[in-house]
Design a protein around this motif. Structure first.
Motif, mmCIF file in Angstrom:
data_model
loop_
_atom_site.group_PDB
_atom_site.id
_atom_site.type_symbol
_atom_site.label_atom_id
_atom_site.label_comp_id
_atom_site.label_asym_id
_atom_site.label_seq_id
_atom_site.Cartn_x
_atom_site.Cartn_y
_atom_site.Cartn_z
ATOM 1 N N UNK A 199 88.048 98.521 74.610
ATOM 2 C CA UNK A 199 87.862 98.869 75.833
ATOM 3 C C UNK A 199 86.767 97.756 76.536
ATOM 4 N N UNK A 200 85.869 97.251 75.699
ATOM 5 C CA UNK A 200 84.727 96.290 76.390
ATOM 6 C C UNK A 200 85.325 94.933 76.465
ATOM 7 N N UNK A 201 86.263 94.856 75.793
ATOM 8 C CA UNK A 201 86.914 93.505 75.542
ATOM 9 C C UNK A 201 87.200 93.026 76.864
ATOM 10 N N UNK A 202 87.835 93.883 77.853
ATOM 11 C CA UNK A 202 88.131 93.401 79.109
ATOM 12 C C UNK A 202 86.868 92.662 79.900
ATOM 13 N N UNK A 203 85.528 93.403 79.904
ATOM 14 C CA UNK A 203 84.390 93.227 80.158
ATOM 15 C C UNK A 203 83.832 91.853 79.682
ATOM 16 N N UNK A 204 84.150 91.735 78.501
ATOM 17 C CA UNK A 204 83.674 90.461 77.920
ATOM 18 C C UNK A 204 84.502 89.293 78.317
ATOM 19 N N UNK A 205 85.679 89.582 78.365
ATOM 20 C CA UNK A 205 86.505 88.585 78.858
ATOM 21 C C UNK A 205 85.934 87.924 80.313
ATOM 22 N N UNK A 206 85.910 88.919 81.198
ATOM 23 C CA UNK A 206 85.491 88.738 82.538
ATOM 24 C C UNK A 206 84.134 87.948 82.568
ATOM 25 N N UNK A 207 83.060 88.541 81.661
ATOM 26 C CA UNK A 207 81.693 88.200 81.573
ATOM 27 C C UNK A 207 81.809 86.471 81.230
ATOM 28 N N UNK A 208 82.654 86.237 80.434
ATOM 29 C CA UNK A 208 82.703 84.711 79.800
ATOM 30 C C UNK A 208 83.044 83.965 80.890
ATOM 31 N N UNK A 209 84.252 84.206 81.674
ATOM 32 C CA UNK A 209 84.782 83.402 82.690
ATOM 33 C C UNK A 209 83.721 83.579 83.670
ATOM 34 N N UNK A 210 82.951 84.529 84.212
ATOM 35 C CA UNK A 210 82.095 84.505 85.288
ATOM 36 C C UNK A 210 80.876 83.560 85.025
ATOM 37 N N UNK A 211 80.418 83.442 83.910
ATOM 38 C CA UNK A 211 79.517 82.626 83.278
ATOM 39 C C UNK A 211 79.853 80.964 83.374
ATOM 40 N N UNK A 212 81.163 80.950 83.059
ATOM 41 C CA UNK A 212 81.695 79.606 83.150
ATOM 42 C C UNK A 212 81.597 79.214 84.586
ATOM 43 N N UNK A 213 82.060 80.295 85.324
ATOM 44 C CA UNK A 213 82.008 79.960 87.139
ATOM 45 C C UNK A 213 80.819 79.690 87.526
ATOM 46 N N UNK A 267 71.082 88.703 102.208
ATOM 47 C CA UNK A 267 71.067 89.684 101.364
ATOM 48 C C UNK A 267 72.329 90.380 101.159
ATOM 49 N N UNK A 268 73.253 90.447 102.103
ATOM 50 C CA UNK A 268 74.760 90.927 101.777
ATOM 51 C C UNK A 268 75.314 90.025 100.695
ATOM 52 N N UNK A 269 75.173 88.706 100.891
ATOM 53 C CA UNK A 269 75.658 87.625 99.750
ATOM 54 C C UNK A 269 74.992 88.110 98.376
ATOM 55 N N UNK A 270 73.774 88.210 98.513
ATOM 56 C CA UNK A 270 73.207 88.673 97.179
ATOM 57 C C UNK A 270 73.442 90.027 96.379
ATOM 58 N N UNK A 271 74.072 90.875 97.470
ATOM 59 C CA UNK A 271 74.380 92.229 96.891
ATOM 60 C C UNK A 271 75.834 92.088 96.471
ATOM 61 N N UNK A 272 76.589 90.862 96.688
ATOM 62 C CA UNK A 272 78.125 90.843 96.465
ATOM 63 C C UNK A 272 77.896 90.119 95.241
ATOM 64 N N UNK A 273 77.033 89.177 94.988
ATOM 65 C CA UNK A 273 76.891 88.622 93.757
ATOM 66 C C UNK A 273 76.715 89.219 92.687
ATOM 67 N N UNK A 274 75.585 90.485 92.738
ATOM 68 C CA UNK A 274 75.125 91.522 91.857
ATOM 69 C C UNK A 274 76.339 92.101 91.456
ATOM 70 N N UNK A 275 77.230 92.721 92.340
ATOM 71 C CA UNK A 275 78.485 93.291 91.977
ATOM 72 C C UNK A 275 79.310 92.451 91.075
ATOM 73 N N UNK A 276 79.569 91.163 91.509
ATOM 74 C CA UNK A 276 80.673 90.257 90.839
ATOM 75 C C UNK A 276 80.013 89.737 89.322
ATOM 76 N N UNK A 277 78.404 89.673 89.406
ATOM 77 C CA UNK A 277 78.215 88.939 88.077
ATOM 78 C C UNK A 277 77.713 90.025 87.149
ATOM 79 N N UNK A 278 77.324 91.253 87.762
ATOM 80 C CA UNK A 278 76.773 92.293 86.810
ATOM 81 C C UNK A 278 77.773 93.453 86.799
ATOM 82 N N UNK A 279 78.043 94.168 87.895
ATOM 83 C CA UNK A 279 78.818 95.422 88.008
ATOM 84 C C UNK A 279 80.091 95.272 87.628
ATOM 85 N N UNK A 280 80.831 93.961 88.089
ATOM 86 C CA UNK A 280 82.298 93.978 87.748
ATOM 87 C C UNK A 280 82.413 93.935 86.115
ATOM 88 N N UNK A 281 81.726 93.416 85.369
ATOM 89 C CA UNK A 281 81.542 93.402 83.803
ATOM 90 C C UNK A 281 81.828 94.696 83.433
#
Length: 332
Positions: free
Chosen positions: A102-116, A278-292
């Motif tokens: 199950x965590x493989x999908x999160x690892x894949x997303x995290x790897x590409x998020x880091x590259x972005x 702050x709205x932008x920061x909130x979305x970045x928190x979700x994209x770079x942390x929550x989505x993993x």
């Protein structure tokens, strides 16, 4: 220190996009085909091996050939290879080589998020020195020796060496005169679609009611996630949930997003620039942390939520830039 390449962000972008598309296509194909096995007699040729071959091919193209076209081809081949490699990460981090871990999908997303993040950081920080600008101009000349350079590419190379000294400017100008001229290529088939998408995004971000809906969503959606988590905890709905840590990570990210969004809403009547930051920061928190963690819980079903977040980020970023342009310059 090695000289930096001006077009490095474009190469990294090609690498990331080709990798993301490869993962999505691979997952869709395997699911549609019933996860077939390539091989027989107890053998299975996993697609991670094809990924290694393609990454090697991409590196070989970049090492053997000169010019931007070779770099782009190498980035695309490498990205496809990396996508095939990272798609099987579940087999590498589990004792039972579980592709469906199950965590493989999160690892894949995290790897590409880091590259972005890395590619965007490089895009924002490339400030070439005089020797680096000269090297990139000469690299453009070398790339045009066979197929020629368009007028735009010539002008860009000449601009790169502007201010590097009269000898350098004159030398590069002479080299550019030797390179054959080439007509600018016609529009690619995808360019009209890209232009329409950009116009649609501009149209969306210029409507105040769209921005208002986005703000309301940013304030309300995290509360829905946190409330759902608390309700399911009280009612025992999480009794059979195997990925408790990921569920908790999603909830923590939603809580942080809610705090930032509430703070932004409170500042909205007085300081819209800070509010949308702050709205932008909130979305970045979700994209770079929550989505993993969301990908770990929901697997690739989280793609729809990711698409929504990216749309919201586009609207918020456009509004923040508009407000920054309209804001009065600070007194000195």
């Amino acid at each position: 220190m090695p000289l930096r390449v001006l077009e490095a962000p474009s190469y990294l972008q090609a690498f990331v996009l080709s990798g993301v598309v490869t993962v999505l296509v691979t997952r869709a194909f395997l699911q549609a085909a019933g996860y077939p096995r390539l091989g027989g007699g107890g053998l299975h040729i996993a697609h991670v091996l094809w990924g290694g071959v393609l990454m090697t091919a991409g590196l070989g193209v970049a090492l053997v050939y000169l010019g931007s076209a070779a770099r782009i081809l190498g980035a695309v081949l490498g990205g496809i290879g990396f996508g095939l490699f990272i798609d099987e990460v579940g087999k590498f981090v589990t004792a039972g080589t579980d592709y469906f871990y199950a965590p493989a999908a999160g690892i894949i997303y995290g790897a590409f998020a880091l590259l972005v993040v890395i590619s965007q950081a490089i895009r924002g920080r490339i400030r070439l020195s005089g020797p680096e600008r000269t090297a990139n101009a000469l690299y453009a000349v070398v790339g045009g020796l066979r197929s020629g350079l368009t007028d735009d590419r010539r002008a860009a190379a000449a601009r790169l060496v502007r201010g590097c000294g009269p000898d350098v400017e004159e030398g590069v100008a002479r080299l550019l005169n030797v390179v054959p001229r080439r007509e600018a290529p016609g529009p690619r088939f995808w360019q009209p679609w890209l232009s329409r998408a950009r116009r649609a995004m501009v149209w969306v971000t210029t409507h105040r009611w769209v921005v208002s809906l986005v703000v309301l969503y940013l304030i309300g959606e995290p509360f829905v996630v946190v409330s759902s988590f608390l309700l399911d905890t009280v009612t025992g709905q999480w009794h059979d949930q195997r990925e408790w840590g990921a569920v908790l990570g999603v909830s923590i990210a939603a809580l942080i997003t809610a705090v930032l969004s509430i703070r932004g809403a409170w500042l909205l009547p007085r300081d819209r620039v800070r509010a949308f930051r702050l709205f932008k920061l909130a979305l970045l928190v979700d994209l770079l942390f929550g989505q993993i963690f969301s990908f770990t819980v929901n697997q690739f079903g989280a793609l729809s939520a990711l698409a929504v977040d990216l749309f919201l980020l586009g609207v918020v970023t456009a509004e923040h830039r508009r407000l920054c342009r309209r804001a009065p310059a600070p007194d000195r």
